[in-house]
Design a protein around this motif. Sequence first.
Motif, short mmCIF file in Angstrom:
data_model
loop_
_atom_site.label_atom_id
_atom_site.label_comp_id
_atom_site.label_asym_id
_atom_site.label_seq_id
_atom_site.Cartn_x
_atom_site.Cartn_y
_atom_site.Cartn_z
N ILE A 155 0.87 -1.18 0.00
CA ILE A 155 0.00 0.00 0.00
C ILE A 155 0.90 1.23 0.00
O ILE A 155 1.80 1.35 0.83
CB ILE A 155 -0.92 0.03 1.24
CG1 ILE A 155 -1.77 -1.25 1.32
CG2 ILE A 155 -1.79 1.28 1.24
CD1 ILE A 155 -2.76 -1.45 0.20
N LEU B 25 -0.47 -4.92 3.32
CA LEU B 25 -1.76 -5.52 3.66
C LEU B 25 -1.65 -7.03 3.46
O LEU B 25 -1.31 -7.49 2.36
CB LEU B 25 -2.87 -4.94 2.78
CG LEU B 25 -4.29 -5.42 3.01
CD1 LEU B 25 -4.78 -5.02 4.41
CD2 LEU B 25 -5.22 -4.87 1.95
N LEU C 278 -3.42 -4.53 8.03
CA LEU C 278 -2.55 -3.51 7.45
C LEU C 278 -1.46 -3.15 8.45
O LEU C 278 -1.75 -2.73 9.57
CB LEU C 278 -3.37 -2.26 7.10
CG LEU C 278 -2.60 -1.13 6.42
CD1 LEU C 278 -2.17 -1.55 5.01
CD2 LEU C 278 -3.46 0.12 6.37
N ALA D 85 -5.72 2.34 1.75
CA ALA D 85 -6.07 0.92 1.96
C ALA D 85 -7.57 0.72 2.17
O ALA D 85 -8.01 -0.40 2.45
CB ALA D 85 -5.30 0.38 3.16
#
Length: 126
Positions: free
Chosen positions: A5, A22, A27, A64
């Motif tokens: 990300i 991720l 995350l 994200a």
Amino acid sequence: MKKIISSTKAPAAIGPYSQAILVNGVLYISGQIPLDAASGKLVEGIEKATHQVMKNLEAILLEAGMSFTNVVKASIFLKNMDDFAAMNDIYASYLDPDHYPARETVQVSCLPKNVDIEISMIAHQL
């Protein structure tokens, strides 16, 4: 599967790491320092620096498809624990009191680019 990300609204990585990764709905956000992505300049003073770090983290979360509500863990590194109260008030202003994450705050002797604060986070897709 692992997905990198990256947000242009947060500073680019200054070393061999990704802004965030991720994996299976979790995350992992790398530590963010008070670097303004638009200007490339460091933001100084603990209040302004904390705001900048939180904005950097938020940009990555949004990239994200998440928000601070998704954060389950935060790690805060301060160069001076005397800055704790000011940092804490600003940090809390970005969060929903019903969704505070787990957290630790530690004083360290030095941070990248000699900044006063760095924060990393772990978030989970709800």
